[in-house]
Write an enzyme that holds these catalytic residues in place. Structure first.
Site, PDB file in Angstrom:
ATOM      1  N   SER A  13       0.800  -1.224   0.000  1.00  0.00           N
ATOM      2  CA  SER A  13       0.000   0.000   0.000  1.00  0.00           C
ATOM      3  C   SER A  13       0.835   1.278   0.000  1.00  0.00           C
ATOM      4  O   SER A  13       0.326   2.349  -0.314  1.00  0.00           O
ATOM      5  CB  SER A  13      -0.952   0.021   1.196  1.00  0.00           C
ATOM      6  OG  SER A  13      -0.239   0.151   2.407  1.00  0.00           O
ATOM      7  N   LYS A  63       0.813   4.523   6.981  1.00  0.00           N
ATOM      8  CA  LYS A  63       0.323   5.320   5.849  1.00  0.00           C
ATOM      9  C   LYS A  63       0.955   6.714   5.933  1.00  0.00           C
ATOM     10  O   LYS A  63       1.662   7.052   6.874  1.00  0.00           O
ATOM     11  CB  LYS A  63      -1.206   5.471   5.905  1.00  0.00           C
ATOM     12  CG  LYS A  63      -1.996   4.174   5.996  1.00  0.00           C
ATOM     13  CD  LYS A  63      -1.991   3.384   4.710  1.00  0.00           C
ATOM     14  CE  LYS A  63      -2.816   2.102   4.853  1.00  0.00           C
ATOM     15  NZ  LYS A  63      -2.739   1.258   3.637  1.00  0.00           N
TER      16      LYS A  63
END
Length: 278
Positions: free
Chosen positions: A42, A119
């Site tokens: 990701s 993230k």
């Protein structure tokens, strides 16, 4: 002293040594740095599957999320951080706290299931965040994007989980080159980083998200392959992340392996050892 007494004393000393070592390691992991393996794609190309880093817990101060969860599914051990440091939970504040900055790559606890996620922070409290045609808008203004060629990787199973990459040039056969569009994104404040795009999908076109006070908005750099704040927690995303759920900032990759195990030395990525994270 008899041989039996000496053996007993030796066992006791060994147990003490192990206990002390575990206590020291626990304090170090709670207060200073937490090891973190990158399990998914990701955050490509900033972070690759198999990158190993230490998360700087001193960057944002401490909350209940600073305590490690202890999980050994094979033997039925599952002790959540809230059970250890629950006395710090519930007020969305931190001890010796400092505010994260837009563009930080951070590890945080999922607000519902307690899993650790990594993230990039793109939205601060009070911001309005939206995706339009794959472009990030912050407070009504599009971020600066510059085309930067393509990101290429081999179509093969990656990491211990054996996941396969998604490709913009799909279908791609085993062993062929998987490609993704590559752009340089510049956030307000000047942070530059690479983002990847694969296809046109729902998370490229969103409503306006109003980030609440005391919360943050996170996105993966591999935009079409990331479950992040664009999706609500009920749909497999993370939604808005509370301040107290931050664990720390990722500053540097210490080690990296492209193989199914770190013991496969022929798969080590020497060019990523001690690499700074942007």
């Amino acid at each position: 002293m008899t041989a039996k007494a000496k053996t007993s004393s030796s066992i006791i000393e060994t147990i003490k040594t192990v206990v002390y070592a575990l206590l020291i390691a626990g304090v170090f992991r709670t207060l200073f740095f937490q090891p973190f393996w990158i399990p998914s794609g990701s955050m490509k190309e900033t972070l690759l599957i198999g990158d190993f880093l230490f998360v700087n817990k001193m960057a944002y101060g401490y909350s209940y999320a600073s305590c490690p969860s202890i999980r050994f599914p094979a033997i039925g051990v599952n002790i959540d951080a809230k059970k250890i440091c629950g006395f710090l939970d519930g007020d969305n504040t931190r001890l010796i706290g400092s505010e994260p900055e837009r563009g930080d790559v951070a590890v945080f606890r999922h607000p519902v299931n307690g899993s650790d996620f990594i993230k990039r922070l793109v939205g601060l409290p009070g911001d309005k965040i939206q995706m339009k045609n794959g472009v990030l808008f912050i407070n009504g203004e599009p971020v600066k994007l510059q085309d930067a060629g393509e990101f290429e990787e081999v179509m093969e199973r990656q990491g211990p989980q054996g996941s396969m990459p998604r490709c913009e040039n799909a279908p791609v056969g085993q062993g062929a080159i998987c490609k993704k569009s590559r752009q340089i994104e510049t956030l307000p404040g000047g942070t530059e980083h690479v983002v990847l795009n694969i296809t046109n999908q729902g998370v490229d076109h969103t409503r306006v998200y109003h980030v609440p006070e005391g919360h943050y908005f996170f996105m993966g750099d591999n935009r079409d392959n990331s479950s992040d704040s664009r999706l609500p927690q009920t749909a497999g995303g993370v939604g808005f992340v509370p301040y107290e759920n931050l664990i720390g900032r990722a500053d540097r990759i210490m080690f990296s392996s492209a193989g199914r195990s770190m013991l496969y030395f022929w798969t080590w990525r020497g060019d990523r050892f001690f690499k700074g994270i942007q």
